[in-house]
Design a protein around this motif. Structure first.
Motif, mmCIF file in Angstrom:
data_model
loop_
_atom_site.group_PDB
_atom_site.id
_atom_site.type_symbol
_atom_site.label_atom_id
_atom_site.label_comp_id
_atom_site.label_asym_id
_atom_site.label_seq_id
_atom_site.Cartn_x
_atom_site.Cartn_y
_atom_site.Cartn_z
ATOM 1 N N ALA A 133 -0.353 6.798 -12.167
ATOM 2 C CA ALA A 133 -0.113 5.357 -12.064
ATOM 3 C C ALA A 133 1.310 5.007 -12.493
ATOM 4 O O ALA A 133 1.966 4.144 -11.889
ATOM 5 C CB ALA A 133 -1.127 4.601 -12.910
ATOM 6 N N GLN A 322 -4.956 0.596 -11.266
ATOM 7 C CA GLN A 322 -4.029 1.606 -10.774
ATOM 8 C C GLN A 322 -4.374 2.989 -11.325
ATOM 9 O O GLN A 322 -4.343 3.983 -10.600
ATOM 10 C CB GLN A 322 -2.596 1.228 -11.169
ATOM 11 N N LEU A 357 -1.637 2.935 -4.564
ATOM 12 C CA LEU A 357 -0.631 3.474 -5.469
ATOM 13 C C LEU A 357 0.778 3.248 -4.944
ATOM 14 O O LEU A 357 1.692 2.936 -5.722
ATOM 15 C CB LEU A 357 -0.883 4.970 -5.674
#
Length: 540
Positions: A133, A322, A357
């Motif tokens: 992330a 995320q 992402l």
């Protein structure tokens, strides 16, 4: 007893389980009409794999720090981590750190090797998710630019790959990796905070007092953010809220500036720019109204505090989403070791996670449901392979303890078929276990076709069925030691079932092994490689 049924489930994921090796190619012309299928060296290799795995699991080393994580156990633990979510993984990281401290102090550990490995694997999955992330966030920031200039390039170690690692070594890697990640996250958060600074200005061109108050408040917020990213804090963390102190009743312009700086300084470094702008606008309105309308200034400060609270909640949820996307992406894009059966791909879910992402676009409820369904499907497929291997290991262990050849095959429509002829049962009877759709059935078999049995044959059938009840109890005991929860329910109590011994089966412990001492066989098995390195990149 003629047959018994059980529904095996995974109680504990034992650490040392690998993906099964591929079966050797079969020559249809070489198949015998009856009896076991003898494949010489290939049979010995399969026998070594199963018996060695069973021996390792049942007679587990006392020192958990010496355990090595197998490929199947490793990806199963990652799957469990993906089903848990990132915040719950922090508890695993805390347990892993506590166990490491106990080892350093040479204190006795109460946890089993499996429990310790679960904690370490969860901590590794948590690290990989946060790392993925962070890299995605930095890449998006670099692409979009910002007033402070390009963001820092995250200096983080490569993803942790626990498979093939010893537990003690993985714990040390975890400690180093977590420290490096914490520093990288702190640098990224500081850059993100500077990006927000451009939105947090008053109308005046130069206001040194305001900037100083805002800078001090931001520094406190950054220290708080860094402290909250530790595993211990995350494991017990409730969603962070903005400072809930009430706005002072008496407000002069200077007090409004100071209070406004504290409110804006509490913004999460990852707060969305549009919500931060709303908070900054409310503070600017409060400063303008402070002199002539203190009541209205208080209302604007209350609005600013609400905007900050909403921005912080959204930032935390976005950060967790995320990291969860990175965790799911790692699991769904996992490639099995070379030479073993492939897992069903999930390109639709992987593409959604990659978009999330790369672009920071959150998943819609329908997309999130699809991803979670694919994660659950893959986890169920892995659990089926694991249960199949553990059942094969249990039969191999039965053969090791009580003698007699054992074989395994995978006929069409069955997960696995296991044939074992206990010592003294040959040539007329044997036990057959079939695993199909998660249902394990064990039956007492006799060689031949259906038809009338003589009284002597029926008497021998009944004797073998009575012995089978004892073998089932031993099977339950062994599978329990292997981490499976399994309890047989007897379906029929009389007669045996006709069949062909070894049909579509591979010999696991055939007569060729009988002349050698059992200790010698076990020593040779330990020397065989348990994994294969692929493409030289260290993946196992």
């Amino acid at each position: 007893m003629s047959s018994g049924l059980a529904l095996p489930t995974i109680q504990v994921i034992e650490p040392a389980v690998y993906f099964p090796p591929p079966p050797p190619p079969l020559d249809p012309q070489a198949l015998p009409h009856t009896g076991m299928l003898h494949l010489d060296d290939a049979a010995g290799q399969a026998s070594a794999h199963l018996a060695d795995a069973a021996g390792q699991a049942v007679h587990q080393a006392a020192d958990a720090a010496l355990q090595v994580l197998g490929s199947l156990s490793g990806v199963l633990l990652v799957g469990r981590a993906a089903l848990l979510g990132t915040r719950l993984l922090a508890a695993g990281a805390v347990r892993a750190a506590e166990e490491q401290r106990c080892l350093e102090r040479r204190q006795r550990l109460a946890a089993t090797a499996a429990e310790q490995w679960e904690a370490a694997a969860f901590a590794a999955a948590r690290f990989n998710a946060r790392r993925g992330a962070l890299l995605a966030r930095a890449a998006r920031a670099a692409a979009h630019g910002g007033p402070p200039g390009p963001p820092p390039v995250p200096d983080v170690p490569p993803p942790l790959a626990p498979v093939g690692e010893r537990l003690a070594d993985l714990r040390q890697e975890l400690a180093r990796a977590e420290e490096a990640l914490r520093h990288a996250e702190e640098r990224q958060a500081a850059w993100e905070q500077r990006r927000l600074t451009a939105l947090l200005r008053l109308d005046e061109e130069r206001d040194d007092d305001w900037q100083r108050a805002l800078r001090e408040s931001r520094q406190r917020a950054l220290r708080r953010f860094t402290a909250e990213r530790t595993a211990d804090a995350e494991a017990r963390q409730l969603p962070r809220q903005a400072d809930a102190r009430r706005v002072p009743a008496a407000l002069d312009p200077e007090e409004v500036r100071r209070t406004g700086a504290e409110i804006l300084g509490a913004l999460d470094p990852y707060a969305a720019a549009d919500t931060a702008e709303l908070a900054a606008g409310a503070v600017r309105d409060a400063v303008r109204r402070a002199a002539d309308d203190p009541r209205r200034a208080r209302i604007h400060l209350t609005e600013a505090r609400k905007f900050v609270r909403d921005a912080n909640k959204q930032a935390q949820e976005t950060r967790e989403a995320q990291e969860r996307a990175a965790l799911h992406h790692d699991f769904l894009s996992y490639a099995t070791p070379e030479g073993v059966e492939d897992l069903a791909p999930a390109p639709d879910a992987v593409a959604l996670l990659r978009r999330t992402l790369d672009e920071g676009t959150p998943l819609t409820p329908a997309e999130r449901e699809l991803v979670e369904r694919r994660v659950e499907e893959r986890q169920r497929a892995l659990e089926a392979i694991y249960i199949r291997e553990r059942c094969a290991d249990a039969v191999a262990e039965l053969a090791r303890r009580f003698g007699g050849p054992a074989g395994a095959g995978r006929p069409e429509g069955q997960d696995i078929r296991l044939d074992w002829t206990p010592e003294g049962w040959d040539p007329d009877h044997w036990l057959r276990a079939t695993l199909t759709g998660g249902r394990l059935r064990v039956a007492t078999m006799y060689r031949g076709g259906p038809g009338e049995r003589t009284p002597e044959q029926r008497a021998l059938d009944d004797a073998r069925c009575a012995e089978t009840l004892e073998r089932l109890a031993e099977f339950e005991e062994i599978t329990g030691a292997l981490g499976l929860d399994l309890e047989f329910r007897v379906e029929r109590t009389e007669g045996a079932v006709p069949g062909v011994l070894g049909e579509n089966a591979l010999v696991l412990d055939g007569p060729a092994e009988a002349g050698r001492p059992s200790g010698a066989r076990r020593d040779e098995r330990r020397e065989e490689p348990r994994h294969r390195t692929v493409d030289g990149d260290g993946r196992r």
